[in-house]
Motif scaffolding. Sequence first.
Motif, PDB file in Angstrom:
ATOM      1  N   VAL A   1       0.490 -12.270  -2.147  1.00 27.59           N
ATOM      2  CA  VAL A   1       0.571 -13.090  -3.351  1.00 27.59           C
ATOM      3  C   VAL A   1       1.691 -12.506  -4.209  1.00 27.59           C
ATOM      4  CG1 VAL A   1      -0.617 -13.841  -5.442  1.00 27.59           C
ATOM      5  CG2 VAL A   1      -1.879 -13.684  -3.282  1.00 27.59           C
ATOM      6  N   PRO A   2       2.842 -13.185  -4.249  1.00 31.74           N
ATOM      7  CA  PRO A   2       3.968 -12.657  -5.039  1.00 31.74           C
ATOM      8  C   PRO A   2       3.584 -12.482  -6.511  1.00 31.74           C
ATOM      9  CG  PRO A   2       4.670 -14.487  -3.647  1.00 31.74           C
ATOM     10  CD  PRO A   2       3.164 -14.443  -3.587  1.00 31.74           C
ATOM     11  N   GLY A   3       3.944 -11.342  -7.071  1.00 31.88           N
ATOM     12  CA  GLY A   3       3.685 -11.087  -8.484  1.00 31.88           C
ATOM     13  C   GLY A   3       2.237 -10.794  -8.818  1.00 31.88           C
ATOM     14  N   ALA A   4       1.398 -10.562  -7.806  1.00 30.50           N
ATOM     15  CA  ALA A   4      -0.022 -10.293  -8.065  1.00 30.50           C
ATOM     16  C   ALA A   4      -0.181  -9.009  -8.879  1.00 30.50           C
ATOM     17  CB  ALA A   4      -0.780 -10.174  -6.750  1.00 30.50           C
ATOM     18  N   ARG A   5      -1.161  -9.020  -9.771  1.00 35.59           N
ATOM     19  CA  ARG A   5      -1.486  -7.822 -10.549  1.00 35.59           C
ATOM     20  C   ARG A   5      -1.876  -6.703  -9.583  1.00 35.59           C
ATOM     21  NH1 ARG A   5      -6.711  -7.077 -13.041  1.00 35.59           N
ATOM     22  NH2 ARG A   5      -6.613  -4.977 -13.804  1.00 35.59           N
ATOM     23  N   ARG A   6      -1.370  -5.532  -9.801  1.00 30.55           N
ATOM     24  CA  ARG A   6      -1.576  -4.401  -8.884  1.00 30.55           C
ATOM     25  C   ARG A   6      -2.846  -3.641  -9.274  1.00 30.55           C
ATOM     26  NH1 ARG A   6       4.398  -2.107  -8.721  1.00 30.55           N
ATOM     27  NH2 ARG A   6       3.658  -0.916  -6.949  1.00 30.55           N
ATOM     28  N   GLU A   7      -3.975  -4.214  -8.912  1.00 27.61           N
ATOM     29  CA  GLU A   7      -5.278  -3.726  -9.360  1.00 27.61           C
ATOM     30  C   GLU A   7      -5.574  -2.292  -8.920  1.00 27.61           C
ATOM     31  OE1 GLU A   7      -8.233  -6.831  -8.400  1.00 27.61           O
ATOM     32  OE2 GLU A   7      -6.532  -8.205  -8.489  1.00 27.61           O
ATOM     33  N   LEU A   8      -5.338  -1.970  -7.666  1.00 29.60           N
ATOM     34  CA  LEU A   8      -5.609  -0.620  -7.178  1.00 29.60           C
ATOM     35  C   LEU A   8      -4.702   0.395  -7.877  1.00 29.60           C
ATOM     36  CD1 LEU A   8      -6.939   1.355  -5.084  1.00 29.60           C
ATOM     37  CD2 LEU A   8      -5.020   0.809  -3.596  1.00 29.60           C
TER      38      LEU A   8
ATOM     39  N   ILE B   1       0.850  -1.193   0.000  1.00 29.13           N
ATOM     40  CA  ILE B   1       0.000   0.000   0.000  1.00 29.13           C
ATOM     41  C   ILE B   1       0.886   1.243   0.000  1.00 29.13           C
ATOM     42  CG2 ILE B   1      -1.597   1.393   1.375  1.00 29.13           C
ATOM     43  CD1 ILE B   1      -2.898  -1.246   2.323  1.00 29.13           C
ATOM     44  N   VAL B   2       1.868   1.271   0.897  1.00 29.59           N
ATOM     45  CA  VAL B   2       2.764   2.422   1.003  1.00 29.59           C
ATOM     46  C   VAL B   2       3.506   2.649  -0.316  1.00 29.59           C
ATOM     47  CG1 VAL B   2       4.833   3.293   2.178  1.00 29.59           C
ATOM     48  CG2 VAL B   2       2.982   2.257   3.513  1.00 29.59           C
ATOM     49  N   GLN B   3       4.007   1.580  -0.931  1.00 29.23           N
ATOM     50  CA  GLN B   3       4.721   1.702  -2.211  1.00 29.23           C
ATOM     51  C   GLN B   3       3.802   2.226  -3.315  1.00 29.23           C
ATOM     52  OE1 GLN B   3       6.104  -2.270  -2.907  1.00 29.23           O
ATOM     53  NE2 GLN B   3       7.774  -2.119  -1.418  1.00 29.23           N
ATOM     54  N   ASP B   4       2.600   1.663  -3.402  1.00 25.88           N
ATOM     55  CA  ASP B   4       1.682   2.063  -4.465  1.00 25.88           C
ATOM     56  C   ASP B   4       1.203   3.502  -4.284  1.00 25.88           C
ATOM     57  OD1 ASP B   4       2.064  -0.410  -5.564  1.00 25.88           O
ATOM     58  OD2 ASP B   4       0.030  -1.147  -5.201  1.00 25.88           O
ATOM     59  N   VAL B   5       0.925   3.909  -3.052  1.00 18.75           N
ATOM     60  CA  VAL B   5       0.514   5.290  -2.805  1.00 18.75           C
ATOM     61  C   VAL B   5       1.634   6.248  -3.199  1.00 18.75           C
ATOM     62  CG1 VAL B   5      -0.040   6.968  -0.992  1.00 18.75           C
ATOM     63  CG2 VAL B   5      -1.234   4.776  -1.065  1.00 18.75           C
ATOM     64  N   ASP B   6       2.866   5.871  -2.924  1.00 19.86           N
ATOM     65  CA  ASP B   6       4.003   6.702  -3.325  1.00 19.86           C
ATOM     66  C   ASP B   6       4.032   6.864  -4.848  1.00 19.86           C
ATOM     67  OD1 ASP B   6       6.480   8.151  -2.742  1.00 19.86           O
ATOM     68  OD2 ASP B   6       7.478   6.446  -3.702  1.00 19.86           O
ATOM     69  N   LYS B   7       3.825   5.781  -5.582  1.00 15.75           N
ATOM     70  CA  LYS B   7       3.792   5.845  -7.052  1.00 15.75           C
ATOM     71  C   LYS B   7       2.618   6.690  -7.541  1.00 15.75           C
ATOM     72  CE  LYS B   7       6.224   1.695  -8.431  1.00 15.75           C
ATOM     73  NZ  LYS B   7       6.787   0.944  -7.379  1.00 15.75           N
TER      74      LYS B   7
ATOM     75  N   PHE C   1       4.723   5.637   6.343  1.00 16.81           N
ATOM     76  CA  PHE C   1       3.594   6.278   5.664  1.00 16.81           C
ATOM     77  C   PHE C   1       4.023   7.633   5.116  1.00 16.81           C
ATOM     78  CE2 PHE C   1      -0.494   4.321   7.667  1.00 16.81           C
ATOM     79  CZ  PHE C   1       0.006   3.050   7.487  1.00 16.81           C
ATOM     80  N   GLY C   2       3.771   7.856   3.831  1.00 15.20           N
ATOM     81  CA  GLY C   2       3.997   9.150   3.196  1.00 15.20           C
ATOM     82  C   GLY C   2       2.682   9.875   2.982  1.00 15.20           C
ATOM     83  N   PHE C   3       1.658   9.492   3.710  1.00 10.40           N
ATOM     84  CA  PHE C   3       0.316  10.050   3.600  1.00 10.40           C
ATOM     85  C   PHE C   3      -0.253  10.166   5.011  1.00 10.40           C
ATOM     86  CE2 PHE C   3       0.505   5.511   2.759  1.00 10.40           C
ATOM     87  CZ  PHE C   3      -0.326   4.985   3.739  1.00 10.40           C
TER      88      PHE C   3
END
Length: 185
Positions: free
Chosen positions: A147-154, A58-64, A100-102
């Motif tokens: 789940v390793p390699g899961a599609r990053r849906e959000l 979550i933290v990584q994706d929010v940063d992106k 957290f960056g949020f």
Amino acid sequence: MAAMTTPVCDFGWKAPDFRLEGTDGKTYTLADCAGERGTLVMFLCNHCPFVKAIIDRIVQDVDKLGSHGIGAVAIMPNDTQAYPADSFDNMILFAADHGFGFPYLIDRAQEVARAYDTVCTPDFFGFDSGLGLQYRGRLDASRMEPVPGARRELLEAMIRVAETGRGPEEQLPSMGCSIKWREAA
């Protein structure tokens, strides 16, 4: 622990405003957290195994998402008397431990969680630039184990919202622990 799933996205539903205290000592409104191209409102908590399994992603994706003009905020809605692991002091530690960056906000009165019709932690609400709902789905296929390699849906959905203003038509619900509501007085 009761596992719950979120309802289908109600496209265009408007984000309710809020005014909540953050773990950084500041008070935030929805406008303070909104991004130029969209906003992600997440309901999280410290103790839920579903959240613990995905919090670093979550933290990584929010940063992106920030680089795509998406603002983000996390709100902790649980009854902290019954669930002391979710206390404000533990929220401060949880946010620091995971970088957290949020903003991480506490919904002491549980009014914001009710206004959003929050079902579980994690519960993700992805809004367009006009604060209309475009995503009410899961982070990815992970549940209580990554789940390793899961599609990053959000991540994919919110990038699409930033680029087109619309979320994907097909969305899979988030699953997590039920909200720990206070008993009515």
